[in-house]
Design a protein around this motif. Sequence first.
Motif, mmCIF file in Angstrom:
data_model
loop_
_atom_site.group_PDB
_atom_site.id
_atom_site.type_symbol
_atom_site.label_atom_id
_atom_site.label_comp_id
_atom_site.label_asym_id
_atom_site.label_seq_id
_atom_site.Cartn_x
_atom_site.Cartn_y
_atom_site.Cartn_z
ATOM 1 N N GLY A 35 -17.340 -13.308 -45.794
ATOM 2 C CA GLY A 35 -18.076 -14.553 -45.595
ATOM 3 C C GLY A 35 -17.917 -15.158 -44.214
ATOM 4 N N ILE A 36 -17.177 -14.476 -43.316
ATOM 5 C CA ILE A 36 -16.884 -15.069 -42.002
ATOM 6 C C ILE A 36 -17.620 -14.323 -40.885
ATOM 7 C CG2 ILE A 36 -15.056 -15.681 -40.371
ATOM 8 C CD1 ILE A 36 -13.088 -15.427 -42.779
ATOM 9 N N PRO A 37 -18.586 -14.975 -40.235
ATOM 10 C CA PRO A 37 -19.250 -14.328 -39.105
ATOM 11 C C PRO A 37 -18.294 -14.229 -37.920
ATOM 12 C CG PRO A 37 -20.391 -16.370 -39.733
ATOM 13 C CD PRO A 37 -19.124 -16.308 -40.512
ATOM 14 N N ASN A 38 -18.317 -13.083 -37.263
ATOM 15 C CA ASN A 38 -17.500 -12.893 -36.070
ATOM 16 C C ASN A 38 -18.401 -12.975 -34.844
ATOM 17 O OD1 ASN A 38 -16.025 -12.000 -33.951
ATOM 18 N ND2 ASN A 38 -15.205 -10.173 -34.968
ATOM 19 N N MET A 39 -18.371 -14.152 -34.204
ATOM 20 C CA MET A 39 -19.214 -14.414 -33.028
ATOM 21 C C MET A 39 -18.448 -14.180 -31.726
ATOM 22 S SD MET A 39 -21.992 -15.274 -34.578
ATOM 23 C CE MET A 39 -22.993 -15.778 -33.175
ATOM 24 N N LEU A 40 -17.275 -13.567 -31.823
ATOM 25 C CA LEU A 40 -16.470 -13.317 -30.619
ATOM 26 C C LEU A 40 -17.185 -12.290 -29.751
ATOM 27 C CD1 LEU A 40 -12.951 -13.149 -32.307
ATOM 28 C CD2 LEU A 40 -13.890 -15.037 -30.946
ATOM 29 N N LEU A 41 -17.218 -12.562 -28.460
ATOM 30 C CA LEU A 41 -17.980 -11.713 -27.541
ATOM 31 C C LEU A 41 -17.080 -10.711 -26.835
ATOM 32 C CD1 LEU A 41 -20.199 -14.522 -25.990
ATOM 33 C CD2 LEU A 41 -20.878 -12.842 -27.725
ATOM 34 N N THR A 72 -25.196 -23.201 -42.403
ATOM 35 C CA THR A 72 -24.495 -22.830 -41.171
ATOM 36 C C THR A 72 -25.299 -21.796 -40.391
ATOM 37 O OG1 THR A 72 -22.362 -23.427 -42.100
ATOM 38 C CG2 THR A 72 -22.331 -21.882 -40.265
ATOM 39 N N ASP A 112 -17.466 -23.521 -44.203
ATOM 40 C CA ASP A 112 -17.915 -22.284 -43.584
ATOM 41 C C ASP A 112 -17.015 -22.026 -42.381
ATOM 42 O OD1 ASP A 112 -19.844 -21.451 -45.312
ATOM 43 O OD2 ASP A 112 -21.513 -22.368 -44.250
ATOM 44 N N GLY A 118 -21.976 -20.633 -29.921
ATOM 45 C CA GLY A 118 -22.952 -20.200 -30.915
ATOM 46 C C GLY A 118 -23.441 -21.351 -31.790
ATOM 47 N N ASN A 127 -24.746 -16.187 -28.862
ATOM 48 C CA ASN A 127 -24.072 -16.843 -27.731
ATOM 49 C C ASN A 127 -23.835 -15.888 -26.563
ATOM 50 O OD1 ASN A 127 -22.363 -15.366 -29.314
ATOM 51 N ND2 ASN A 127 -20.698 -16.827 -29.347
ATOM 52 N N MET A 168 -20.647 -17.434 -45.839
ATOM 53 C CA MET A 168 -21.346 -18.411 -45.032
ATOM 54 C C MET A 168 -22.640 -18.855 -45.710
ATOM 55 S SD MET A 168 -23.185 -18.012 -41.346
ATOM 56 C CE MET A 168 -24.268 -16.850 -42.135
ATOM 57 N N MET A 174 -27.604 -23.247 -38.104
ATOM 58 C CA MET A 174 -26.995 -23.929 -36.950
ATOM 59 C C MET A 174 -26.425 -22.941 -35.930
ATOM 60 S SD MET A 174 -27.513 -27.034 -37.480
ATOM 61 C CE MET A 174 -28.411 -27.748 -38.850
ATOM 62 N N LEU A 175 -26.520 -21.650 -36.217
ATOM 63 C CA LEU A 175 -25.900 -20.633 -35.352
ATOM 64 C C LEU A 175 -26.933 -19.938 -34.476
ATOM 65 C CD1 LEU A 175 -23.339 -18.371 -37.266
ATOM 66 C CD2 LEU A 175 -22.935 -19.679 -35.169
ATOM 67 N N SER A 176 -26.575 -19.717 -33.214
ATOM 68 C CA SER A 176 -27.436 -18.944 -32.311
ATOM 69 C C SER A 176 -26.596 -17.846 -31.674
ATOM 70 C CB SER A 176 -27.970 -19.822 -31.183
ATOM 71 O OG SER A 176 -28.427 -21.060 -31.671
#
Lengths: 122, 298
Positions: A111-117, A5, B140, B149, A12, A1, A8-10
Amino acid sequence: MRLLTHNMLSSNIKGVINGFPLGIVVEKVIEKPVEMNPDFLKNMFAKIEWKALVDASRSMGYTELPEQADSSMLDSVDFLQRFHHALLELHLEEGALVCPETGRKFPVNKGIPNMLLHEDEV
Amino acid sequence: MVKPSLFLWGVAEITAASRSPLSLSLISHRAPSERLLFWAPSKMSCRIAQIHKVSSHSEVYEPCDDSFALVDALLADRTNLLEHKPTLCLELGCGSGYVITSLALMLGELPGVHYIATDVNLHAVRVTRETLQAHNVHADVIATDLASGLDSRLAGLVDVIVVNPPYVPTPDDEVGQEGITSAWAGGVDGRAVIDRILPVVDKLLSDRGWFYMVTLTSNNPLQICRQMKAGGYASRIVVQRSTEEESLHIIKFWRDSGDPMCKKETATLKKTSSGKVMDSVLSQIHRLPFWKKVESND
Ligand SMILES: C[S@@+](CC[C@H](N)C(=O)[O-])C[C@H]1O[C@@H](n2cnc3c(N)ncnc32)[C@H](O)[C@@H]1O
């Protein structure tokens, strides 16, 4: 990443108010050179939270961005090169993103953020 | 949204006369890249993802008629996209990565475009990354629910959004299950995920943004277009395709604010409306059988 990007990420997670910017825990950073495009950088500059980019690039080991920046600096090729490098050439490959409010870590693998909650976070 | 059972060699009908991507997409029904390889390998193979380089996993949706139709729609609109010069492009539900990779390849000559792709399936995001790498392009990739997010910081910044949603009508409780089911299960009328996507898109799209989405006839595309119209969006069908199993429309939406880009869209529509496909959405869907049902629903 890329840090573009990241900018642009917060976080969640439900109930979090100040979810930006996410902290960065670095295990592995890679650099991938790409051609610089001044128009793209000038266009993006207004959309970037500068301090978040400075801090993020520091966590990634790059310390050449000025603390403060304003649009007049976009005339300087030297500035553009640093901005370009931080925004587009540094990749967080392994590590985590950290919610500034709760400390919850979002893992980054390949390289992949895992934003799954989790269920109790949505 | 069914796996192709046999490959139709419709490619044999494609002659040198049908060299524009648009006419190609009108004639053909199967994997564009397979046809393109057959037809003009050196020139075209660089333009969209090649099927044999698309990575796969048993839990990840393989490129199918709907994926090909979406890529055909983007190819048909490629000249406009190149003129439009998007800065940020986003795909929601990237699956194998076939679509976002194709978009990045077909806009490859544009300098400085940043691509982001999301999927709720952890296998899918990995497969997407492999597909991108195999084609030497970058996006990305983020594992998240739709744009969760991203929606606060990216609000109003995205110039192109592409979505091939889970659109198959199913009971609502099949939506959002783990694994491959979530690739197609769309709830009642196939609208459960689509109806969550529309407000997200409205939030993310820039004033000059363009949004391309796959819909099935049972999703009630006319109602989707009217709902979007009430929110200030114009729309048109870019590709319409019927297979044995389903009838698909790839619809393009843009903010109808009278800015030059909109005028351009309108001009494009006029120019091409003599062709078979580029009719206005409303005039096409008026003729579909569910029109009556829609009227009474309103
Ligand atoms: C029909 S497949 C399309 C895959 C790929 N874009 C293509 O066209 O071949 C739908 C994709 O959306 C993903 N998806 C379903 N629900 C989602 C959600 N809530 N957020 C993000 N992705 C989702 C599925 O995992 C699947 O990969």
